[in-house]
Write an enzyme that holds these catalytic residues in place. Structure first.
Site, PDB file in Angstrom:
ATOM      1  N   GLU A   1      -3.209  -0.152  -5.268  1.00  0.00           N
ATOM      2  CA  GLU A   1      -2.092   0.422  -6.056  1.00  0.00           C
ATOM      3  C   GLU A   1      -2.497   0.667  -7.451  1.00  0.00           C
ATOM      4  O   GLU A   1      -3.001  -0.404  -8.388  1.00  0.00           O
ATOM      5  CB  GLU A   1      -0.760  -0.368  -6.079  1.00  0.00           C
ATOM      6  CG  GLU A   1       0.445   0.118  -6.788  1.00  0.00           C
ATOM      7  CD  GLU A   1       1.572  -0.632  -6.743  1.00  0.00           C
ATOM      8  OE1 GLU A   1       1.756  -1.124  -5.514  1.00  0.00           O
ATOM      9  OE2 GLU A   1       2.425  -0.718  -7.598  1.00  0.00           O
TER      10      GLU A   1
ATOM     11  N   GLU B   1       1.749  -7.786  -3.943  1.00  0.00           N
ATOM     12  CA  GLU B   1       1.831  -8.677  -4.771  1.00  0.00           C
ATOM     13  C   GLU B   1       2.268 -10.150  -4.842  1.00  0.00           C
ATOM     14  O   GLU B   1       3.094 -10.648  -5.979  1.00  0.00           O
ATOM     15  CB  GLU B   1       2.666  -7.792  -6.223  1.00  0.00           C
ATOM     16  CG  GLU B   1       1.855  -6.513  -6.360  1.00  0.00           C
ATOM     17  CD  GLU B   1       2.465  -5.578  -7.368  1.00  0.00           C
ATOM     18  OE1 GLU B   1       3.801  -5.786  -7.671  1.00  0.00           O
ATOM     19  OE2 GLU B   1       1.991  -4.629  -7.887  1.00  0.00           O
TER      20      GLU B   1
END
Length: 800
Positions: free
Chosen positions: A262, A187
């Site tokens: 995810e 991320e």
């Protein structure tokens, strides 16, 4: 009308005959139109890559190694053993980087440039255990952060390429593990040139079969892949997080498999299981994503830390052996026990799509399918029951329906076709993974299903499935009230039970005369999220108001050490912002703090580095006292913090700790103005409420006291509920609407919520986005507000 109790199976003649049969069996009726779906085995969609779980991001499996067998082995079976329960096909793990990554830190294999140690951390062990149970499980590693020495603080550096290659070498040479996929930086922004060089390094070092997943955030990487063919060839999988079941056209056309690398991240009650069931299908139906990986694999950490209970199952009580197999495990089984990575989806419109009246279905077939085998997974989850924690879910319509499926294109109807069924309900009346027997197919190769809402159905020619079950584990229990550990019984380089490192890393170390626990991170890491200003580790019962901590500690060379109590905050951010802390420096200077505020300070004589001292701290009511070598140094009277964890901490220096002791009272509800759950008592004036027409919720016997959203007290940055004087100036914080299930703050449209959905006594009530979970469901009985989660009542701790 079509009538069914849960769902009906099949017919071999007319709808009339089927309806008569069902009316004899069941009692739930709905008006249905017959929809039609074609399953055509001659068509091809994308390759199926698997369903997985993520251990890490971070320290989400921290308690799992602390379980004793047989409970630890049983938990691993539920996760990984084929044809037993979840039967996961992908295990994604964090590559430990010595930094906070949500619940805590995970150990790096290279704390320093000249350091290499593959005995640290538990992800190696977890991957090995997964492989023992399923040799075909796919492994995937990803870094959230890395030690601070890398690139002199620069993530995208040659140091970091070498660091990741070393991690792969450890997996192969020490543990016999081949890593199938590796990510870039969780991320975070990516760097094209670095990824190209990383791909070259993988190939040069014997890891050409390890596929790069890019870039574990959004779909933006596709733009650069379209412009740069070398970069495109370096990235093997495009992985996005929390995609909301959709992907953009250019991602679908980039020529790569698309993953939800995810997803989920939701509390694993029936609502969470419904979220998971919906996205497992619709990630492919809507977004062509061929793998979905749940954060997290297992909620195995203190549930008062962020995202408590957000796992495929729970293992929260290693000291008792208790664990809980929750609904996402059985939802997962509907796909994983009937397919394998490498199977193929059928084409959209010919085995994949939306059902005529809402819901979705996917059909998968094995490669080289000479036997005509196939599996279809159907989900029918309503919007309000299947909202994931992120992203927002646009409204949609769905209704119970009857669908006729026509099978053709080489898909077998001659073999027995089996039906398995799960139904989830917010009231807890669930049915998990039931074998409903054989579907009867008519002479036109058709079968008809009446599908109820909030269910998962698998129709398959594949056999060998099981609803695995181990003996019921022991009951849960609170953290031991009198706990001690001298750290002598752990392997060197491992981690002591129950300590959740939040910043820095504590490892078992061979001291001069015995094993000790040593804080080993001396350079702040390259972080994923904000973390504490210096190393800190949390331990113990969260609810304790009166407690005493004691530990022997030594500063190596220079720096500081300390102990803390009532620390209510963990995860990303500064853990030193809340709670009580006693700090001792190598020059004898000491402070007693409430958060960042110094309550008392001074200098102790005779203090130096490389010398052991016994640090102690006692919290008894508002009296907070600190000791050195069992001699009281200071006391302060303060009521800022009523509950939380115990803590040990240090500076960015080596420090050793030994002979830990924590004694706490039985968990009791805090004092002050908090609203918490407690045992219901209709004669107790602090939990009997009135509901006047002005929208307030008032204590019946003290009508000037209102249920209020605090404007300055939070739990992990979420506003909590307090009792305070009713006032027009606080109208936005004191106006409530009760809809028969949820207690909703009118101003914010958010719900009264049991913090972390903890079903035990003395749980804080906060204000949170309405999810429909049982931790937000309340009944009003005899002027008591009763939780549907735990049967306890809302009470004002200060009473009346």
């Amino acid at each position: 009308k079509i009538c069914t109790q849960q769902m009906i199976g099949y017919n071999d003649a007319s709808l009339l005959k089927m309806t008569v049969l069902i009316l004899l069996l069941v009692n739930y009726c709905f008006t249905a139109e017959i929809g039609n779906v074609v399953l055509d085995g001659s068509t091809n969609g994308r390759r199926f890559d698997g369903i997985g779980g993520l251990s890490g991001g971070g320290a989400t499996s921290r308690f799992l190694p602390s379980y004793e067998d047989p409970y630890r082995s049983e938990i691993l079976d539920y996760l990984f053993l084929p044809n037993f329960a979840a039967s996961l096909q992908i295990l994604k793990v964090e590559i430990g980087g010595d930094c906070q990554t949500t619940e805590g830190t995970e150990d790096s294999h290279m704390h320093y440039r000249d350091d290499l140690n593959y005995n640290r951390g538990y992800e190696w062990w977890l991957m090995t255990e997964a492989k023992k149970r399923n040799p075909d499980i796919l492994l995937y590693g990803l870094s959230w952060g890395v030690p601070g020495w890398i690139g002199n603080g620069t993530y995208f550096s040659q140091d970091n390429i070498d660091y990741h290659i070393k991690w792969l070498e450890g997996a192969r040479s020490v543990y016999g593990l081949e890593i199938d996929y590796i990510g870039i930086w969780n991320e975070k922004p990516y760097e094209v040139d670095w990824i190209v060089e990383f791909r070259k390094a993988l190939d040069m070092n014997g890891y050409s079969n390890t596929i790069i997943v890019g870039h574990d955030q959004g779909w933006d990487i596709v733009d650069d892949m379209d412009k740069n063919s070398t970069f495109n060839s370096s990235v093997g999988i495009v992985g996005a997080h929390y995609p909301g079941t959709t992907s953009p056209d250019n991602a679908q056309e980039v020529g790569k498999q698309l993953w939800a690398s995810e997803d989920y991240s939701s509390y694993s009650d029936s609502a969470g299981g419904s979220c998971w069931g919906r996205i497992l299908n619709q990630n492919y139906v809507n977004g062509y994503m061929t793998a979905t990986i749940a954060w997290n694999l297992i909620a195995s950490y203190y549930d008062q830390l962020p995202f408590g209970g957000d796992g495929l199952m729970w293992a929260l009580y290693p000291w008792s052996g208790n664990y809980e197999v929750t609904s996402p495990i059985w939802v997962t089984a509907h796909t994983t026990q009937f397919t394998q990575p490498g199977w193929n989806y059928l084409a959209h419109g010919s085995g994949v799509g939306h059902l005529p009246q809402g819901g979705s279905y996917v059909t998968l077939v094995p490669p080289n399918n000479n036997d005509g085998d196939w599996t279809m997974v159907i989900e029918t989850f309503e919007h309000d029951q299947s909202v994931c924690i992120r992203p927002s879910l646009p409204p949609y319509n769905i209704s119970a329906q009857t669908v006729t499926f026509t099978v053709k294109g080489g898909l077998s109807t001659k073999k027995p076709i089996y039906m398995w069924y799960t139904h989830l309900s917010l009231d807890g009346n669930n049915t998990y993974f039931e074998n409903k027997g054989v579907v009867t197919v008519n002479s036109q190769n058709q079968f008809t299903l009446a599908l109820d809402l909030n269910s998962v159905v698998t129709i398959s020619t594949i056999t060998g499935q099981n609803k695995g079950q181990h003996p019921t584990p022991p009951s849960s229990s609170s953290f031991p009230r009198d706990y001690s550990d001298n750290f002598d019984n752990y392997p060197i380089d491992s981690e002591a039970n129950y300590f959740m490192d939040q910043t820095g890393v504590w490892e078992i170390y061979q001291g001069q005369s015995s094993k000790v626990m040593r804080q080993v991170v001396t350079i702040p890491p390259i972080v994923w999220c904000g973390e504490s200003s210096s190393p800190i580790s949390l331990v113990g019962t969260f609810t304790s108001y009166n407690a005493q901590i004691q530990i022997d500690a030594m500063i190596e060379n220079s720096g500081w050490i300390g102990v803390g109590l009532r620390v209510p905050y963990g995860g990303c951010g500064d853990n030193f912002g809340q709670g009580y802390f006693f700090t001792l420096h190598d020059n004898g200077e000491w402070t007693l703090n409430s958060g960042q505020n110094v309550l008392e300070s001074g200098t102790a004589s005779g203090i130096s580095a490389n010398t052991w001292y016994t640090l102690g701290m006692t919290g008894s009511g508002s009296s907070i006292c600190a000791t050195i070598n069992n001699q009281q140094i200071t006391c302060a009277n303060n009521n800022d913090w009523t509950s939380g964890f115990a803590a040990i901490f240090s500076g960015w220096n080596f420090a050793q700790f030994d002979n830990f002791k924590l004694v706490s009272d039985a968990p009791t509800c805090g004092t002050g103005d908090f609203i918490q759950t407690t045992l219901c008592n209709e004669t107790a004036t602090n939990m009997v409420w009135s509901f006047p027409e002005d929208g307030t919720v008032r204590l019946l016997n003290d009508a000037e006291k209102c249920l209020t959203v605090s404007n300055n007290q939070t739990m992990n940055k979420v506003p909590i509920l307090v009792i305070s004087t009713c006032s027009d100036d606080l109208a936005s914080a004191q106006q409530w609407k009760y809809d028969g299930i949820q207690l909703i703050n009118v101003h914010s449209s958010q719900c009264a919520d049991i913090y972390t959905a903890d079903d035990r006594n003395c749980r804080t009530i906060d204000l949170y986005e309405c999810t429909g979970g049982t931790n937000q469901q309340w009944g009003v009985q005899d002027n008591l507000i009763v939780s549907a989660l735990n049967g306890y009542c809302i009470a004002a701790t200060s009473g009346s």
